[in-house]
Design a protein around this motif. Structure first.
Motif, mmCIF file in Angstrom:
data_model
loop_
_atom_site.group_PDB
_atom_site.id
_atom_site.type_symbol
_atom_site.label_atom_id
_atom_site.label_comp_id
_atom_site.label_asym_id
_atom_site.label_seq_id
_atom_site.Cartn_x
_atom_site.Cartn_y
_atom_site.Cartn_z
ATOM 1 N N THR A 184 -2.170 7.739 0.438
ATOM 2 C CA THR A 184 -2.709 9.088 0.254
ATOM 3 C C THR A 184 -2.281 10.061 1.351
ATOM 4 N N LYS A 216 0.813 -1.210 0.000
ATOM 5 C CA LYS A 216 0.000 0.000 0.000
ATOM 6 C C LYS A 216 0.847 1.260 0.000
ATOM 7 N N ASP A 257 2.351 2.516 -3.412
ATOM 8 C CA ASP A 257 1.424 2.901 -4.479
ATOM 9 C C ASP A 257 0.770 4.242 -4.136
ATOM 10 N N PRO A 258 0.976 5.281 -4.943
ATOM 11 C CA PRO A 258 0.371 6.583 -4.635
ATOM 12 C C PRO A 258 -1.147 6.566 -4.687
ATOM 13 N N GLU A 259 -1.720 5.548 -5.310
ATOM 14 C CA GLU A 259 -3.179 5.437 -5.338
ATOM 15 C C GLU A 259 -3.733 5.042 -3.972
ATOM 16 N N THR A 260 -2.958 4.283 -3.200
ATOM 17 C CA THR A 260 -3.404 3.865 -1.870
ATOM 18 C C THR A 260 -2.681 4.615 -0.748
ATOM 19 N N TRP A 276 7.751 6.389 -5.177
ATOM 20 C CA TRP A 276 7.351 6.203 -6.576
ATOM 21 C C TRP A 276 7.815 7.332 -7.494
#
Length: 315
Positions: free
Chosen positions: A112, A104, A107-110, A179
């Motif tokens: 936050t 998690k 990943d910049p999507e998770t 990332w």
């Protein structure tokens, strides 16, 4: 005395590619020295009337609730969080580690931000009634960072960039987002037996307030010169940062707001060390003597404190 008298890089920023470490370009993680910047941002916000450091954080951050088992009269404040007096766990002394999964955080999507990471530990029992015991906690600083964001309506990085690194001219200081491609980001090294090898490149931006930044050694010198100097922080702000907090029973903790502190007057000594994946660090300052030593090492096994103290002894 307001002048950086010595800066130098030793060894390698990246050994495999034979990129040498330099004080002006190579970026190394600050690890827990990052906590000092959170303390600075908090006293600046308090001076502006944006946050009351002694207010119950639940009145500022309505998303936080005391865990089961807490007394009805227990109160966590921003000051207690910044002084490790809130009873909040660290990594290894709670019901769980409180650390998000590597998947998690990578990943910049998770990943936050800091608020996401709070859910991994805020339901765990507090170690003690807030105000009664000193207990070092990076998770507590994460919570302090979120409270500061709620109080000011700005992200922590926005506050730090606008009020600390920008005004001081720290051009290479930034969050260490795994990332993103960051120029001159040093490889971190570990020791396995007699071999020294590159370690993992895990993300630490999820705990920005407690240990999520990186920069050059030059920037660390600029930072130390700024916070010690007469023009950046007020005397009241410095006193808030560098006065040891006390438990409710009156015992001094040796920790102010994001800074370890001892002595007074000309002998005032403030400092912080750091240790995390890819780095070990040391920052030591005598504000009323105008002396500061900072050491950034891109390994998980070397001892920056020994290096820093040897320099201090030479001075």
């Amino acid at each position: 005395g307001g002048v950086v008298s010595y800066e130098r890089g030793y060894g390698y920023e990246n050994y495999a590619d034979r990129i040498q470490m330099t004080a002006s370009e190579s970026r190394v993680r600050w690890a827990s020295i990052s906590k000092t910047t959170t303390g600075v941002a908090a006293v600046q916000a308090a001076s502006r009337g944006e946050i009351d450091l002694d207010r119950d954080i639940r009145e500022i951050y309505t998303g936080y609730e005391l865990p089961e088992g807490a007394g009805s009269d227990w109160v966590i404040t921003e000051r207690r969080l910044l002084g490790h007096l809130a009873g909040v766990q660290h990594y290894d002394n709670g019901d769980s580690s409180g650390v998000p999964s590597i998947r998690k955080t990578a990943d910049p999507e998770t990943n936050t931000g800091m608020e996401l990471a709070l859910s991994y530990w805020t339901g765990n029992a507090l170690l003690s009634q807030p105000g009664t015991q000193y207990s070092y906690s990076t998770h507590g600083f994460n919570l302090a960072g979120v409270v500061l964001e709620k109080a000011t309506g700005r992200s922590l990085w926005d506050l730090v960039a606008a009020r600390i690194t920008g005004p001081l001219g720290m051009t290479k200081f930034r969050p260490d987002y795994q990332w993103e491609t960051i120029p001159n980001r040093a490889v971190g090294y570990i020791e396995i037996g007699s071999a020294i090898v590159a370690g993992l490149n895990t993300d630490v931006s999820w705990k920005l307030a407690g240990g999520g930044y990186l920069s050059t050694a030059r920037d660390m010198g600029i930072y130390c010169k700024g916070v010690m100097g007469p023009d950046f922080l007020t005397e009241s702000e410095k006193a808030s940062l560098w006065t040891s907090q006390e438990t409710d029973a009156g015992s001094r903790t040796g920790y102010g707001l994001g800074w370890s502190t001892s002595g007074s007057g000309v002998s005032l000594h403030v400092s912080h060390s750091g240790s995390q994946e890819k780095a070990k660090t040391y920052l030591s300052a005598y504000p009323n003597q105008g002396r500061c030593v900072g050491v950034l090492i891109n390994s998980e096994y070397a001892d920056p404190t020994a290096v820093g103290q040897a320099i201090e002894a030479a001075l």
